[in-house]
Design an enzyme around this catalytic site. Structure first.
Site, PDB file in Angstrom:
ATOM      1  N   LYS A  76       6.170  13.014  -3.545  1.00  0.00           N
ATOM      2  CA  LYS A  76       6.669  12.940  -2.170  1.00  0.00           C
ATOM      3  C   LYS A  76       7.528  14.149  -1.820  1.00  0.00           C
ATOM      4  O   LYS A  76       7.443  14.679  -0.720  1.00  0.00           O
ATOM      5  CB  LYS A  76       7.473  11.645  -1.952  1.00  0.00           C
ATOM      6  CG  LYS A  76       6.592  10.402  -1.887  1.00  0.00           C
ATOM      7  CD  LYS A  76       7.334   9.217  -1.312  1.00  0.00           C
ATOM      8  CE  LYS A  76       6.437   7.986  -1.264  1.00  0.00           C
ATOM      9  NZ  LYS A  76       7.127   6.776  -0.812  1.00  0.00           N
ATOM     10  N   LYS A 100      -7.884   6.106  -0.809  1.00  0.00           N
ATOM     11  CA  LYS A 100      -7.248   4.817  -0.621  1.00  0.00           C
ATOM     12  C   LYS A 100      -6.987   4.555   0.860  1.00  0.00           C
ATOM     13  O   LYS A 100      -6.596   5.470   1.591  1.00  0.00           O
ATOM     14  CB  LYS A 100      -5.917   4.830  -1.378  1.00  0.00           C
ATOM     15  CG  LYS A 100      -5.318   3.483  -1.654  1.00  0.00           C
ATOM     16  CD  LYS A 100      -3.991   3.648  -2.390  1.00  0.00           C
ATOM     17  CE  LYS A 100      -2.862   3.853  -1.400  1.00  0.00           C
ATOM     18  NZ  LYS A 100      -1.834   2.806  -1.410  1.00  0.00           N
ATOM     19  N   LYS A 137      -1.398   3.567   5.032  1.00  0.00           N
ATOM     20  CA  LYS A 137      -0.823   3.720   6.366  1.00  0.00           C
ATOM     21  C   LYS A 137      -0.427   5.162   6.639  1.00  0.00           C
ATOM     22  O   LYS A 137      -0.451   5.605   7.763  1.00  0.00           O
ATOM     23  CB  LYS A 137       0.359   2.777   6.571  1.00  0.00           C
ATOM     24  CG  LYS A 137       1.531   3.069   5.677  1.00  0.00           C
ATOM     25  CD  LYS A 137       2.730   2.253   6.079  1.00  0.00           C
ATOM     26  CE  LYS A 137       3.845   2.439   5.068  1.00  0.00           C
ATOM     27  NZ  LYS A 137       3.800   1.518   3.947  1.00  0.00           N
TER      28      LYS A 137
HETATM   29  P1  ATP Z   1       2.000   4.582   1.995  1.00  0.00           P
HETATM   30  O1  ATP Z   1       0.819   5.369   2.474  1.00  0.00           O
HETATM   31  O2  ATP Z   1       3.257   4.831   2.793  1.00  0.00           O
HETATM   32  O3  ATP Z   1       2.206   4.638   0.507  1.00  0.00           O
HETATM   33  P2  ATP Z   1       0.518   2.159   1.768  1.00  0.00           P
HETATM   34  O4  ATP Z   1      -0.496   1.967   2.828  1.00  0.00           O
HETATM   35  O5  ATP Z   1       0.049   2.661   0.430  1.00  0.00           O
HETATM   36  O6  ATP Z   1       1.653   3.078   2.354  1.00  0.00           O
HETATM   37  P3  ATP Z   1       2.562   0.557   0.626  1.00  0.00           P
HETATM   38  O7  ATP Z   1       3.674   0.092   1.496  1.00  0.00           O
HETATM   39  O8  ATP Z   1       2.760   1.721  -0.283  1.00  0.00           O
HETATM   40  O9  ATP Z   1       1.294   0.816   1.574  1.00  0.00           O
HETATM   41  O10 ATP Z   1       2.019  -0.624  -0.261  1.00  0.00           O
HETATM   42  C1  ATP Z   1       2.421  -1.960  -0.176  1.00  0.00           C
HETATM   43  C2  ATP Z   1       1.596  -2.762  -1.157  1.00  0.00           C
HETATM   44  O11 ATP Z   1       0.219  -2.763  -0.771  1.00  0.00           O
HETATM   45  C3  ATP Z   1       1.645  -2.213  -2.578  1.00  0.00           C
HETATM   46  O12 ATP Z   1       1.755  -3.297  -3.474  1.00  0.00           O
HETATM   47  C4  ATP Z   1       0.318  -1.521  -2.741  1.00  0.00           C
HETATM   48  O13 ATP Z   1      -0.118  -1.530  -4.087  1.00  0.00           O
HETATM   49  C5  ATP Z   1      -0.598  -2.330  -1.834  1.00  0.00           C
HETATM   50  N1  ATP Z   1      -1.667  -1.486  -1.284  1.00  0.00           N
HETATM   51  C6  ATP Z   1      -1.490  -0.489  -0.396  1.00  0.00           C
HETATM   52  N2  ATP Z   1      -2.674   0.081  -0.071  1.00  0.00           N
HETATM   53  C7  ATP Z   1      -3.631  -0.573  -0.784  1.00  0.00           C
HETATM   54  C8  ATP Z   1      -5.049  -0.448  -0.897  1.00  0.00           C
HETATM   55  N3  ATP Z   1      -5.713   0.460  -0.211  1.00  0.00           N
HETATM   56  N4  ATP Z   1      -5.700  -1.291  -1.715  1.00  0.00           N
HETATM   57  C9  ATP Z   1      -5.023  -2.223  -2.419  1.00  0.00           C
HETATM   58  N5  ATP Z   1      -3.696  -2.389  -2.375  1.00  0.00           N
HETATM   59  C10 ATP Z   1      -2.986  -1.583  -1.566  1.00  0.00           C
HETATM   60 MG    MG Z   2       1.610   3.386  -1.118  1.00  0.00          MG
END
Ligand code: ATP
Ligand code: MG
Length: 332
Positions: free
Chosen positions: A112, A195, A198
């Site tokens: 990050k 992946k 968000k």
């Molecule tokens: P960022 O891009 O800010 O990292 P994110 O979309 O990855 O956001 P997080 O807030 O990091 O979301 O993740 C919250 C939870 O959702 C975590 O437990 C993470 O493992 C799960 N998660 C996030 N994206 C996925 C995905 N594409 N598939 C499965 N699990 C996910």
């Molecule tokens: Mg994440």
């Protein structure tokens, strides 16, 4: 019943399908077998710049969505992190037994901060894993549900718990990782090798729990598929179709093999149409309940206050022990 603890950041206007299948749905299931503590990590959210009004709104939306998917305030404790000041207090104590180099080795920080540059990187982002350790250790959980990306942080948490216990006397439970069952990794609809996330997915690549039916259907129908016509899981050559099959399977409970048989002789369109319907059937009731919960903010805030009170009881007890062990003078 073993205790679990997990948190999620309120940094988007809605949770997405990846969050739901990878984490939140499991949170709901764990209520049956565990004494569950869940929190909305607003302290973590401010490690990067947030608009105050947006943060407050997103915190409520996150809470409403969590109740809407089935977190039951009677059976588990859901609270907002900043409403339990012990998190920040324990974080300070733990930061004083964490090595600077040790914190610097955290790969999430390295990733990050590399993206943001030193001037855009806060000290809070650096100490983020120490706050995470405090979040966990306050509640003395036996297990912590973690995805692959959080393993290193949990390892640090375990190290800090043991170090504190060794130096000051037995105080913390050393928590184990609880590996989420079938924590399917959901990929981006437009870029199926990446992946769904968000921060990096485009609006067309991500399905939000609060998407309206029309746009949701469109996103699925326009999802990038692969050359060929056969509905078959093949990570290497058909990442798009494989992702759609995985989502279908996770929501419908039908195995991928059965789905392949079911769609034999039909094209990608049939898979997409059916998947869109399944998503709508799952998300529409959630969207509706979320809307109702958000319509009465005072009531929602009261539900969160109940959670915070319950969490604080546990956190306060741990902190009291910590204060005594460290050598802080008790208040007369
Ligand atoms: P960022 O891009 O800010 O990292 P994110 O979309 O990855 O956001 P997080 O807030 O990091 O979301 O993740 C919250 C939870 O959702 C975590 O437990 C993470 O493992 C799960 N998660 C996030 N994206 C996925 C995905 N594409 N598939 C499965 N699990 C996910
Ligand atoms: Mg994440």
């Amino acid at each position: 019943r073993p205790r679990v603890l997990s948190g999620i950041q309120p940094t988007a206007d809605s949770f997405h399908l990846g969050n739901y299948l990878g984490a939140l749905r499991q949170w709901v299931a764990l209520q049956d077998t565990h004494d569950a503590f869940y929190f909305i990590a607003d302290l973590h959210a401010i490690t990067v710049e947030q608009d105050p009004e947006a943060l407050r709104r997103r915190t409520r939306v996150a809470a409403a969505q969590l109740f809407a998917i089935g977190l039951d305030p009677e059976r588990s404790t859901l609270f907002v992190q900043s409403q339990v000041p012990e998190h920040a207090e324990l974080q300070w104590v733990l930061s004083c037994i964490t090595g600077f180099g040790e914190a610097g080795r955290m790969t999430q920080f390295k990733d990050k901060s590399a993206k943001q540059g030193t001037s855009g990187t806060s000290v809070g982002l650096f100490t983020y894993p120490v706050l995470q350790a405090a979040d966990i250790l306050l509640y003395q959980p036996d297990q912590v549900p973690v995805g692959e990306d959080q393993r290193q942080h949990l390892e640090l948490t375990r190290t800090l718990a043991q170090r504190f216990n060794h130096r000051f006397g037995e105080t913390f439970v050393t928590p184990e990782a609880y590996i989420l069952k079938a924590a399917a990794k959901i990929t981006d609809l437009q870029e199926p090798t990446a992946k769904m996330s968000k921060s990096s997915s485009s609006p067309q690549g991500i399905v939000d729990l609060l998407d309206e039916p029309g746009p949701l259907r469109k996103k699925i129908m326009r999802a990038v598929t692969d050359t060929g016509t056969e509905v078959k899981a093949d990570e290497e050559n058909k990442p798009g179709v494989t992702n759609l099959l995985r989502i279908h399977s996770a929501l419908s409970g039908t195995s991928i093999e059965d789905l392949e048989r079911h769609f034999e002789g039909q094209g990608y369109g049939a898979l997409k149409k059916e998947l869109a319907q399944i998503l709508l059937d799952t998300f529409e009731p959630i969207r509706e309940r979320t809307g109702k919960l958000l319509a009465d903010e005072a009531q929602l805030d009261r539900m969160l206050a109940v959670g915070a009170d319950r969490a604080r009881e546990v956190a306060r007890e741990t902190m009291e022990t910590v204060r005594g062990r460290v050598g802080f003078l008790g208040r007369a």
